[in-house]
Structure formats: structure tokens, C-alpha cells
Enzyme design. Structure first.
Site: not given
Length: 290
Positions: A85, A123, A178, A254
Site C-alpha cells: 500500500h 497498515e 503486509h 501477513e
């Protein structure tokens, strides 16, 4: 599963927006120029920058090579770090919602905003901080590190461009960083995704071994595996664009669930992010054979 321009639920892999042209300029720097006329910026390679402080709340800010090509003797190993992101994505929905190739004949939005803790820690900021810490540690070990983005205030790049950056760098490993955002009651723990079924030789055994190394490194550091996604900390995926489009060994971590109170607290502290960075760094070095 990601909703563009909204804080995302679990498994958000879409990233980026602007197409960039990468031009080597001087040792330790890369010139990024927007392919459609945007302003240029210089991205410093981590081997010339110091790793973030262990106590600072935030740091300072292709399809090409054959999948089986080895790093020539005497040359530094190359690791591409992909912090998921970006901090400017939420303010640019028209850009991040644009469809881009996602592999296997599919398309996806260029990017999403990512998720956040219930207290509002994003995040994108977590990913950026951890990636910078990992980059500093790897650089100190003589590894050449390339980032897919150069700040946490920009937009993009898109998922397809992030994959291309790893391919163009002839990366020995590509690691996307992430955090998840599952709303399921009691959902916690990390998982590591890899492309399956593989689309090329790099997505086969090399990517699987990289995913295993990351899983083992995080578990050795005391992090628990996911109790809601994947199996034993590993999650084979066919829908993640960055993995589908890679011709280099690639995996996506993750690190945990930002909606879990305990993991959110850990992710929101500098010491917690350093713990994640140390574990990921050790895992990457183990994979590279250091």
C-alpha cells in the site's frame, strides 16, 4: 477481498498506482520518473542509508530475467522489499481503482488503502516501517536492497509495476510485507503466501522455500501462525497479483491481524515492529544461504 479507497479486510495484496521508469544515476541512487510525465524523484538505496532506530516511532523516510538465473560470483545478493500500500492511496481513489493486470488472465484495482488497527494505526505505515528496518539490516550484511516505493506519503506503484521492479532487479528474493485486517472473532497470527499453482519455475520450489523460510523465521522469533487462514503458517494463493506476475522467488508476509488487540498493540510500537523486522531479516538471510 480489498475494497478500494477504504480500510481493507484481510489478504490485501493490491499495491501502487503510478507507472515509473527506473534509471540508474549514481552508485546508491535510482532515479524514478513517471512514465506519463510526472515529476522525478531520487530514491536512495538502503546500502547508503542507516537503518531506522530501534526506538523511533517511525523511520525517515518485466518481465525480464530468466527465473533460474543465479547471482554471479562476487556480486551482492539482491532483495526487493515491497511494503504494501502507500500513505497517499486513500486520497487518490480514481488512481488506485484503475484496473491493472493481475496474472492468470485477471485484473485487479491498481492498489487499495490497506487496513488499520481499531485505534487508527494504518497498515501502510506499519509495512513501511518494518520494510525500512529489514532493509537496513540486510544492507549491513552486504545485501543490495531495492524498495518498491520510496516513502509512505505517495501513491502506488501498482501491483503489476511492483512485480516488474522485482523482475527487473533480477532479485534473489522478493518479499512483500503486509498486515491483515480480519474481523473474524479471535482471528490472530501470521501467514505467508506464495503463488500456487506456479506459473514459472521461480514460483515453484524457490518461492515455496522462501515462504517456508519466512514462516520458520517468524515462528522461531515467537510469533504464532494464523488460526484462520492457510495451514501451518503457509497460504498457497492464485489471486495475488504481485506473486502471479513475478519471475523471481517471491512471497508475501501477513505479519498478523491488526484487528486483534494483542497483535495491534505489538504492531503499534517501535519495539514490536523491530521484532518483526529482526525475524524477517533472519529468515531472508537463511534463505539466501548466509
Amino acid at each position: 477481498m480489498c475494497t478500494p479507497a477504504q480500510p481493507s479486510p484481510p489478504g490485501c495484496d493490491t499495491v501502487g498506482t503510478v507507472r515509473w521508469r527506473v534509471i540508474p544515476v549514481i552508485l546508491g541512487a535510482t532515479l524514478l520518473t513517471a512514465c506519463d510525465g510526472g515529476a522525478a524523484a531520487v530514491r536512495q538505496q538502503p546500502e547508503t542509508s542507516s537503518p531506522p532506530s530501534r526506538t523511533a516511532s517511525s523511520p525517515a523516510s518485466a518481465t525480464s530475467a530468466p527465473a533460474t538465473s543465479a547471482t554471479p560470483a562476487g556480486k551482492a545478493m539482491v532483495v526487493v522489499l515491497d511494503p504494501g500500500h502507500n500513505g497517499g492511496n486513500a486520497a487518490n481513489p480514481s488512481v488506485i481503482n484503475k484496473p491493472v493486470p493481475a496474472g492468470r488472465g485477471a485484473t485487479k484495482p491498481c492498489n487499495t488503502t490497506g487496513t488499520a488497527t481499531n485505534a487508527g494505526y494504518g497498515e501502510h505505515a506499519f509495512n513501511w516501517d518494518v520494510a525500512r528496518r529489514v532493509g537496513g539490516e540486510l544492507s549491513a550484511k552486504g545485501v543490495r536492497v531495492v524498495f518498491t516505493r520510496d516513502s509512505d506519503t505517495g501513491v502506488g506503484p501498482c501491483v503489476d509495476r511492483r512485480a516488474a521492479l522485482g523482475n527487473e532487479a533480477h532479485a534473489d528474493a522478493v518479499v512483500s510485507i503486509h498486515a491483515d485486517g480480519s474481523e473474524a472473532a479471535g482471528a490472530h497470527g501470521f501467514h505467508v503466501a506464495y503463488s500456487d499453482p506456479p506459473l514459472n519455475s521461480a514460483q515453484g520450489q524457490p518461492s515455496y522455500l522462501l515462504a517456508q523460510a519466512l514462516r520458520d523465521g517468524l515462528r522461531k522469533a515467537g510469533f504464532g501462525v494464523s488460526n484462520y487462514l492457510g495451514s501451518d503458517g503457509l497460504a498457497p494463493r492464485s489471486d495475488l497479483a504481485g506473486l502471479n506476475l513475478s519471475t523471481r522467488p517471491a512471497a508475501l508476509v501477513e505479519c498478523g491481524n491488526m484487528r486483534d488487540t494483542g497483535e495491534a498493540t505489538l504492531m503499534s510500537t517501535a519495539d514490536g515492529r523491530q521484532r518483526y523486522a529482526d525475524a524477517i531479516t533472519a529468515a531472508i538471510l537463511s534463505y539466501l544461504g548466509d
